[in-house]
Design a protein around this motif. Structure first.
Motif, PDB file in Angstrom:
ATOM      1  N   GLU A 335      80.097 -79.005 -10.499  1.00 13.71           N
ATOM      2  CA  GLU A 335      80.711 -77.581 -10.750  1.00 13.71           C
ATOM      3  C   GLU A 335      80.146 -76.544 -10.195  1.00 13.71           C
ATOM      4  OE1 GLU A 335      82.689 -75.576 -15.084  1.00 13.71           O
ATOM      5  OE2 GLU A 335      81.363 -76.944 -14.936  1.00 13.71           O
ATOM      6  N   ASP A 339      81.652 -73.793  -7.178  1.00 16.44           N
ATOM      7  CA  ASP A 339      82.013 -72.642  -7.508  1.00 16.44           C
ATOM      8  C   ASP A 339      81.385 -71.625  -6.602  1.00 16.44           C
ATOM      9  OD1 ASP A 339      83.359 -72.937  -9.617  1.00 16.44           O
ATOM     10  OD2 ASP A 339      81.817 -72.380 -11.295  1.00 16.44           O
ATOM     11  N   PRO A 350      85.621 -81.007  -6.560  1.00 15.90           N
ATOM     12  CA  PRO A 350      85.091 -82.051  -7.112  1.00 15.90           C
ATOM     13  C   PRO A 350      85.988 -83.326  -6.928  1.00 15.90           C
ATOM     14  CG  PRO A 350      86.349 -80.813  -8.775  1.00 15.90           C
ATOM     15  CD  PRO A 350      86.531 -80.107  -7.333  1.00 15.90           C
TER      16      PRO A 350
END
Length: 431
Positions: A335, A339, A350
């Motif tokens: 994650e 980002d 992902p």
């Protein structure tokens, strides 16, 4: 049809699971014919079962066509009784996935009465679709020559394993076999691993989508000329048609392409890479994105590394590059890295399982890609939404996946009415 066969047909129609209030059924039929849908007014006789054909006809139904699914009294579509079947023998979730927006009619095509009913239906139809093996339609009296004589404007569409000509024509058609024989399994999986099929049934679903394109093209041709025609494709051809990079690589190099795992044949890095808690995908498939990737990962020294200066260099040293990138990515979670990469303008995402996709992905929720329909036996049933978005004539889910034979009386009654008069060559009703 013999009396015995007719009794079997009637018994199936009178099954409590298939018995509904007549007014409610006719109300549902009216709801199933939206005048604003793209294919409103198009009637499709669906003789298919399992996956490739039903996927094709479901797309047509989502777009507004009146799809009449013809099933045999011996149990109907095989997927009614396949994976996902409930303990009490109700239709399986596999059937639900491919048969919404359709009406089901029971006909025994091996009897005179059943074939006569089919011929009456075809006389009012725009499209017939089947996925029988070559020769079956001729034996049943449902071949192109016979049906087009009844309705010259008919679009007659067929899916088979390998097509109707050539040395493989009589072979049974399965997605697994098509993927293997058309080359897809030779390039799927990790290098030096065992052959692996694509996780999605690309032969079945690809053939279904190709046949939709052919049917729509044939309907457009009919609007211009008044003439129907035969349309066909096969699982084998669908898989081969998707091999655009692989065939290009073979013709350019003379060497058969080999598996690359998740990597791309034309650029690097463009693949799945391990992080501290899972995997992500990175698509740095040009020089600008490569430089942004190195900056985002704080690996600026790789930009001038002779092994990775150009795309061709990076492809030649793909394994070394992946190892260096994974060493850095191991420092944080999927994650966090996704980002950071997106903030730097690097395409990334992902790798999710289907629980994450269907239950938790915010894009799925925002686009309403999972829907529920009310089924008269199974209750609320989840299905995937139509993937096509048309601003003026949207696709829609209007009907639950039908019970076996649910609409037999309804459809045969329609054929007996004045609207059943066969249309002439230019679309006028015959006197």
């Amino acid at each position: 049809m013999s009396d015995h066969a007719r009794d079997d047909d009637t018994a199936a129609r009178d099954n409590p699971a298939a018995t509904h209030d007549t007014a409610a059924r006719h109300h549902a039929a009216d709801e199933g014919r939206p005048s604003g849908a793209a294919l409103a007014g198009i009637r499709v006789v669906d003789l298919t079962q399992v996956m490739a054909g039903p996927f094709c006809t479901m797309i047509l139904a989502d777009l507004g066509a009146d799809v009449i699914k013809v099933e045999n009294p011996g149990g109907g579509d095989q997927t009614r009784h396949s994976w996902g079947e409930t303990d009490d023998g109700r239709d399986s979730t596999a059937f639900f996935a491919l048969n919404r927006n359709k009406r089901s009619v029971l006909l025994d095509l091996k009897t005179e009465r059943g074939l006569a009913d089919l011929h009456r239906m075809v006389a009012t139809a725009d499209v017939v679709v089947h996925n029988w093996r070559p020769g079956v339609a001729e034996r049943l009296g449902a071949d192109h020559a016979t049906l087009s004589a009844l309705n010259p404007r008919l679009v007659y569409a067929a899916i088979s394993g390998f097509g109707t000509t050539g040395p493989y024509a009589d072979r049974p058609g399965y997605d697994l076999i098509a993927q293997g024989m058309a080359g897809a399994m030779s390039v799927t999986g990790e290098p030096d691993g065992r052959p692996v099929k694509n996780g999605l049934p690309v032969g079945d679903l690809g053939a279904g989508m190709l046949l939709v394109s052919g049917i729509l093209a044939a309907l457009l041709h009919r609007e211009r000329t008044g003439e129907g025609q035969r349309v066909e494709t096969s699982l084998f051809e669908a898989v081969l048609a998707m091999s655009v990079w692989e065939s290009t690589e073979y013709w350019a190099t003379g060497a058969p392409p080999r598996p690359l795992g998740s990597a791309n044949r034309m650029s690097a890095p463009y693949q799945a890479l391990r992080t501290a808690d899972g995997y992500l995908t990175i698509g740095a498939n040009n020089q600008r994105l490569w430089q942004r990737l190195c900056a985002a990962l704080e690996l600026g020294e790789l930009v001038d590394d002779p092994r990775f200066v150009t795309n061709m260099d990076r492809m030649r040293h793909r394994d070394e590059l992946a190892a260096l990138l994974e060493e850095r990515l191991a420092a944080d979670t999927t994650e966090r890295w996704v980002d950071a990469l997106l903030a730097a303008g690097v395409p990334a995402g992902p790798i999710q399982d289907y629980a994450q996709v269907l239950d938790h992905d915010p894009q799925v929720a925002a686009r309403e890609l999972v829907r529920e329909v009310d089924h008269p036996v199974a209750g609320r049933v989840k299905v995937l939404a139509p993937p096509l978005r048309l601003s003026a004539s949207p696709a829609a889910i209007r009907r639950h996946p039908p019970l076996i034979g649910e609409h037999t009386d309804e459809v045969l009654a329609e054929l007996a009415g004045p609207a059943a008069r066969r249309r002439g060559r230019n679309g006028e009703e015959a006197p």
